[in-house]
Write a protein that holds these residues in place. Structure first.
Motif, short mmCIF file in Angstrom:
data_model
loop_
_atom_site.label_atom_id
_atom_site.label_comp_id
_atom_site.label_asym_id
_atom_site.label_seq_id
_atom_site.Cartn_x
_atom_site.Cartn_y
_atom_site.Cartn_z
N PRO A 440 -0.23 7.96 3.38
CA PRO A 440 1.19 7.65 3.18
C PRO A 440 1.91 8.74 2.40
O PRO A 440 1.29 9.59 1.76
N LYS A 441 3.24 8.68 2.45
CA LYS A 441 4.02 9.42 1.47
C LYS A 441 3.85 8.67 0.15
O LYS A 441 3.85 7.44 0.13
N GLU A 442 3.68 9.41 -0.92
CA GLU A 442 3.49 8.78 -2.22
C GLU A 442 4.57 9.24 -3.19
O GLU A 442 4.96 10.41 -3.19
N TYR A 443 5.05 8.30 -3.98
CA TYR A 443 6.06 8.60 -4.99
C TYR A 443 5.63 7.95 -6.31
O TYR A 443 5.07 6.85 -6.32
N ASP A 444 5.88 8.63 -7.39
CA ASP A 444 5.61 8.05 -8.71
C ASP A 444 6.83 7.27 -9.16
O ASP A 444 7.89 7.83 -9.42
N VAL A 445 6.70 5.94 -9.22
CA VAL A 445 7.82 5.09 -9.65
C VAL A 445 7.48 4.36 -10.95
O VAL A 445 8.07 3.33 -11.25
N SER A 446 6.51 4.92 -11.68
CA SER A 446 6.13 4.26 -12.94
C SER A 446 7.31 4.18 -13.90
O SER A 446 7.44 3.21 -14.65
N HIS A 447 8.19 5.20 -13.86
CA HIS A 447 9.36 5.18 -14.75
C HIS A 447 10.31 4.05 -14.37
O HIS A 447 11.05 3.53 -15.22
N VAL A 448 10.31 3.65 -13.09
CA VAL A 448 11.16 2.53 -12.67
C VAL A 448 10.55 1.22 -13.14
O VAL A 448 11.25 0.30 -13.58
N LEU A 449 9.22 1.12 -13.06
CA LEU A 449 8.54 -0.09 -13.54
C LEU A 449 8.79 -0.33 -15.02
O LEU A 449 8.83 -1.47 -15.48
N GLU A 450 8.97 0.77 -15.77
CA GLU A 450 9.18 0.64 -17.21
C GLU A 450 10.48 -0.07 -17.55
O GLU A 450 10.68 -0.51 -18.68
N ARG A 451 11.39 -0.21 -16.57
CA ARG A 451 12.65 -0.93 -16.81
C ARG A 451 12.46 -2.44 -16.75
O ARG A 451 13.37 -3.19 -17.11
N LEU A 452 11.30 -2.89 -16.29
CA LEU A 452 11.05 -4.32 -16.19
C LEU A 452 10.93 -4.94 -17.58
O LEU A 452 10.63 -4.23 -18.55
N PRO A 453 11.13 -6.25 -17.68
CA PRO A 453 10.87 -6.91 -18.97
C PRO A 453 9.46 -6.59 -19.46
O PRO A 453 8.53 -6.51 -18.66
N LYS A 454 9.31 -6.42 -20.74
CA LYS A 454 8.04 -5.98 -21.31
C LYS A 454 6.90 -6.89 -20.90
O LYS A 454 5.80 -6.44 -20.56
N ARG A 455 7.15 -8.19 -20.92
CA ARG A 455 6.09 -9.15 -20.57
C ARG A 455 5.61 -8.92 -19.13
O ARG A 455 4.41 -8.96 -18.86
N LEU A 456 6.55 -8.71 -18.22
CA LEU A 456 6.19 -8.52 -16.82
C LEU A 456 5.45 -7.20 -16.62
O LEU A 456 4.46 -7.12 -15.88
N SER A 581 -3.61 5.20 -11.06
CA SER A 581 -2.66 5.26 -9.94
C SER A 581 -1.48 4.33 -10.19
O SER A 581 -0.71 4.06 -9.28
N PHE A 582 -1.38 3.81 -11.42
CA PHE A 582 -0.34 2.82 -11.72
C PHE A 582 1.05 3.42 -11.45
O PHE A 582 1.38 4.50 -11.90
N GLY A 583 1.83 2.67 -10.65
CA GLY A 583 3.19 3.13 -10.35
C GLY A 583 3.28 4.05 -9.15
O GLY A 583 4.33 4.63 -8.90
N ARG A 584 2.17 4.17 -8.36
CA ARG A 584 2.19 5.00 -7.16
C ARG A 584 2.74 4.18 -5.99
O ARG A 584 2.13 3.20 -5.57
N LEU A 585 3.90 4.57 -5.48
CA LEU A 585 4.50 3.90 -4.33
C LEU A 585 3.90 4.47 -3.06
O LEU A 585 3.91 5.69 -2.84
N LEU A 586 3.35 3.60 -2.19
CA LEU A 586 2.79 4.01 -0.91
C LEU A 586 3.79 3.68 0.19
O LEU A 586 4.24 2.54 0.32
N ASP A 587 4.11 4.67 0.99
CA ASP A 587 5.11 4.53 2.06
C ASP A 587 4.54 5.14 3.33
O ASP A 587 4.55 6.34 3.52
N PHE A 588 4.01 4.27 4.21
CA PHE A 588 3.38 4.74 5.44
C PHE A 588 4.38 4.93 6.58
O PHE A 588 4.09 5.62 7.55
N PHE A 589 5.55 4.28 6.49
CA PHE A 589 6.42 4.18 7.67
C PHE A 589 7.85 4.64 7.40
O PHE A 589 8.79 4.12 8.00
N ASN A 590 8.04 5.61 6.50
CA ASN A 590 9.38 6.09 6.17
C ASN A 590 10.29 4.97 5.68
O ASN A 590 11.49 4.93 5.97
N CYS A 591 9.69 4.04 4.95
CA CYS A 591 10.43 2.86 4.49
C CYS A 591 11.47 3.22 3.44
O CYS A 591 12.60 2.70 3.47
N ARG A 592 11.10 4.09 2.52
CA ARG A 592 12.03 4.43 1.44
C ARG A 592 13.27 5.11 2.01
O ARG A 592 14.38 4.90 1.53
N GLU A 593 13.08 5.90 3.06
CA GLU A 593 14.23 6.56 3.70
C GLU A 593 15.16 5.51 4.30
O GLU A 593 16.39 5.61 4.18
#
Length: 863
Positions: A440-456, A581-593
């Protein structure tokens, strides 16, 4: 106590050496002192749950055994530990620069000169045949990269290089290393860098563009390969060659991504050497123009004329006509072994059909349909003169296995992966890239996850750790990922594990006091927390449909196949949660586009055949996000509707999908869209969406939110909408809908009753008649029927209806009731009801106050 420690303010080598030492001394604890380096602090912010350690201030009690790494100097240790060194029973020291440091820590010294301290410890780990996981391997390789300056420092040894090779084999992640290990340029290197950026020209050699950058300096500047490497990454040139004069000598450093450029051969002829994609040379020549002239001559010898599509395409092309039956196409594919065929109409290419779609169509009994009904019409094509390198990029990026080749708009050939691999002109490097196209295309979105509530966020980290301990790749999928990327709040956690969801759920129970509901037939589990939240866990699976419009059968599978069964591309992404690999977004089908472009797209041509409810869902997502349904997806929706596939779905499943739409913020827009696409006609026979009907729907949903807040009874929006849509439908249509959707008989009975006097009711409201005249018509109606009446009113009528309902809700008989009337000698029966209604209506019209009920009663009874 037994501890492992390093110098104050540890860097990656210090911390990694501590982790390696703990593998050798498992009964020891890691103790860190001071403030970790910035990049190590960022790393520990992610992996603090994975690697446990104490702060020096937390050390209590006598230290009986001590392992010191990456230093042999007492002064570099934490003061508290340094003060008790002479009292420690056993001390072992690992240090990789003994000749440069004062060795004043007593104990057994195990060290020698090498690039990184962790290399020394890894040698012992390897000798003992100890295991390490990819997270540990990545950490160890980070330390080696940082302490050797990416293997550029003179202190680097062959042992460091050998250990790096071994760590890569153990699963070290270079991409993650690049996120944390940075080698900054010196001021002199930056001055050269700026010159190079200002003096870059692009020449074309044998149809291949080559960027040449030039710079000069009167003093020696080291690390030119770092400068060229950074410039190459920044500018994006496929081939970049730096020509730099330093004093009396000139240096040539090259980098390339192109398989047509052999830099090793170029630099060898220039007096240097290297790899075919990274090489350099040194010349005894001050005149850069002379160097450049010679370089261009040499480049012409060692840059191959780039291959074009015409050179490797298969021709002539076997095609099928758009009108060919799917069963015939299936026969052709079975006979010839082709997995994909171009579809033509006249002399025009209109699409491509692939074997997997043909197989599904045959399974669903669609063999007599024309092949154009399942062909992919959103074509990616190339010209005969398109470079093969570009064809490869297209096929890889778009995830397609074949590309039609056109000349003057006419189909003249086709290129498949096999064509590329079999071509004798294609280097092995490209063949290796081709076999990894399923990655897949891979993107690091760990910084986006950090916006979640701390508990989650902490919960997700824990879920990843549980998966890691079980050896299960663990992903969060679906709407959570979609909404995370869109910046929308959605805390519905859907997990997919490559393993057993049931085993995962049981392991999770060890960490939380939760209730687990297992579904062994689907390999899924639901985990319920005390605060009411839940997590749904599924085993990565492939769904297949034995018959159209039925619920799917399940098989175990991988994350890619699991995602490929999803309804739309925007819902087919996964974020890995495992440590490392925490926060690695897997995109096999050009979904993010698709998500960024605002497109609702199915993943395969038979998506609506296998699950027609996706037709309704497509509209829900389109209107919720203000997206648009992709053209081919819209065509497939219309084909499914024309083939009456919605009619084959159970009413319960369809009602569930419609009810979800009715809870949407843009519900009116969604209903109108379903009307435009004739979806409503297939859901509810005889319903044609008109402008008049639309105005009623608008009024309905202006009134419903107020009614839901006002009414003490729950309001079923489905029933209210049903009455509006089917106001003029005949009895047979109503009977069909009542049976199909499980509509309560009272709904139809009350609808027919109100419809018969609807004009009278509306006239009374329009004329603002006394509430007492409205009451006989509106009392005891279901809230849904009241909403149906409201759908026929303008804003003034709605206001008056609300006034009546508020008055009705607040009006009660305080003194007079049936028992009171019986005491007056009035016999039980209709007469009592008639009197009470008359009194109630008088109160509705404000003719009687609470304390005047008895007086009014005496008047009407002539007492």
């Amino acid at each position: 106590m037994k501890i492992i420690t390093s110098h104050k303010n540890p860097d990656f080598d210090a911390f990694a050496s501590c982790v390696a030492a703990r593998k050798l001394y498992p009964d020891h604890e890691i103790v860190l002192s001071g403030t970790p380096s910035k990049n190590l602090s960022q790393y520990l912010g992610i992996y603090k749950e994975y690697f446990t350690f104490k702060k020096a201030s937390e050390v209590e009690g006598e230290i009986r055994s001590l392992v010191v790494v990456d230093t042999s100097s007492r002064s570099r240790l934490d003061e508290k530990i340094a003060a008790v060194l002479d009292k420690v029973e056993k001390i072992v020291i690992y240090d990789h620069h003994p000749a440069l440091r004062i060795q004043d820590i007593p104990g057994e010294f195990r060290g020698r000169e090498c690039g990184a301290c962790v290399t020394l410890l890894l040698e012992e780990i390897i000798k003992r045949n100890m295991k390490m996981d990819p997270v540990e391997a990545t950490l160890f390789l980070m330390a080696i990269h940082e302490d050797t300056g990416n293997f550029l420092y003179s202190s680097t040894t062959s042992a460091d290089m050998e250990m790096a090779k071994l760590l890569l084999e153990r699963g070290a992640n270079l991409e993650e290393i690049s996120d944390f290990v940075h080698i900054d340029m010196t001021p002199d290197q930056r001055a050269i860098f700026e010159q190079l950026m200002d003096n870059t020209r692009v020449i074309v050699v044998n149809s291949t563009p080559v960027a040449i950058a030039m710079a000069e300096s009167e003093k020696f500047v080291g690390g030119l390969n770092v400068v060229i490497g950074k410039m190459w990454e920044l500018t994006g040139h496929d081939t970049l060659i730096g020509v730099i004069r330093l004093g009396k000598k000139s240096f040539i450093i090259g980098r390339t991504r192109s398989d047509d450029v052999d830099l090793a051969a170029v630099m060898k002829e220039m007096g240097g050497g290297g790899h075919h994609k990274a090489a350099s040379a040194k010349l005894e020549e001050r005149d850069l123009e002379k160097v450049l002239k010679r370089l261009v001559t040499v480049l012409q010898k060692h840059i191959k004329p780039s291959l074009k599509a015409r050179d490797i395409m298969s021709s002539p092309v076997r095609t099928v006509f758009a009108s060919t039956r799917i069963s015939e196409v299936n026969d052709i594919m079975e006979r010839t072994g082709h997995n994909g065929l171009p579809v033509v109409e006249g002399d025009r290419l209109i699409g491509i059909v692939v074997k997997s779609d043909v197989d599904k169509a045959m399974k669903h009994g669609l063999g007599d349909k024309p092949v154009k009904s399942i062909a992919t019409t959103k074509l990616i094509t190339v010209d005969v003169d398109t470079p093969v390198s570009k064809v490869i990029s297209l096929m890889r990026d778009k995830g397609i296995g074949r590309v039609p080749v056109l000349e003057n708009g006419i189909l003249v050939g086709i290129i498949t992966r096999t064509d590329i691999i079999r071509s004798r002109h294609i280097p092995k490097a490209i063949e290796k890239r081709l076999v990894s196209w399923d990655e897949p295309k891979e993107y690091d979105v760990s910084h986006v996850l950090e916006r979640l509530p701390k508990r989650l966020l902490n919960l997700l980290i824990l879920l990843g750790n549980v998966g890691e301990r079980l050896g299960m790749p663990t992903y969060i999928v679906g709407g959570f990922v979609r909404d995370l990327l869109l910046g929308r709040e959605n805390y519905d956690v859907d997990l997919v594990v490559e393993g057993s969801a049931l085993e995962f759920a049981k392991a999770l129970k060890k960490h939380f006091n939760v209730k687990i509901v297992e579904h062994p037939e689907f390999n899924t589990a639901a985990v319920f927390f005390k605060d009411g939240s839940r997590i749904d866990i599924a085993t990565a699976r492939t769904e297949y449909y034995e018959r159209k419009a039925e619920l799917p059968k399940i098989e175990l599978s991988t994350i890619k196949k699991d995602l490929s069964r999803r309804d739309f591309s925007i819902n087919a992404m996964a974020i890995k949660l495992n440590p490392g690999s925490f926060g690695r977004l897997l995109d096999f089908f050009n979904c993010r586009e698709d998500l960024e472009r605002g497109i609702v797209r199915v993943l395969y041509n038979l998506s609506f055949v296998e699950d027609p409810t996706r037709i309704v869902r497509a509209v829900r997502f389109e209107t919720r996000f203000n997206f648009r349904i992709e053209e081919r997806t819209l065509e497939l929706m219309k084909d499914a509707l024309n083939n009456h596939l919605l009619e084959k779905v159970t009413g319960a499943r369809l009602r569930e999908e419609v009810e979800k739409i009715l809870e949407e913020k843009n519900v009116v827009k969604a209903i109108k869209r379903m009307g435009e696409l004739d979806i409503l006609l297939h859901l509810f026979p005889t319903v044609y969406y008109t402008d008049v009907m639309h105005r009623k729907v608008v009024s309905l949903f202006e009134f419903l939110p107020w009614l839901e807040e006002f009414s003490s009874k729950s309001v079923r929006r489905f029933y209210a909408l049903l009455m509006v849509l089917m106001e003029y439908s005949h009895k047979a249509a109503w009977d069909h809908v009542v049976k199909r959707y499980g509509v309560a008989k009272r709904v139809l009975k009350e609808f027919n009753m109100v419809k018969g006097k609807l004009k009278d009711i509306l006239d009374l409201i329009e004329s603002e008649a006394p509430f007492s005249q409205l009451h006989p018509h509106l009392k005891d109606l279901m809230p849904e029927t009241m909403a149906f009446i409201a759908a026929h009113m303008d804003s003034e009528g709605l206001s008056y209806l609300k006034m009546y309902l508020r008055k009705q809700k607040g009006t009660r008989l305080k003194t007079v009731n049936g028992e009171y009337l019986k005491k007056l000698g009035i016999p039980e029966g209709p007469k009592i009801k008639e009197i009470l209604d008359k009194l109630y209506c008088a109160k509705l019209d404000d003719k009687v106050a609470d304390d005047e009920e008895e007086l009014f009663l005496r008047k009407i009874l002539h007492l």
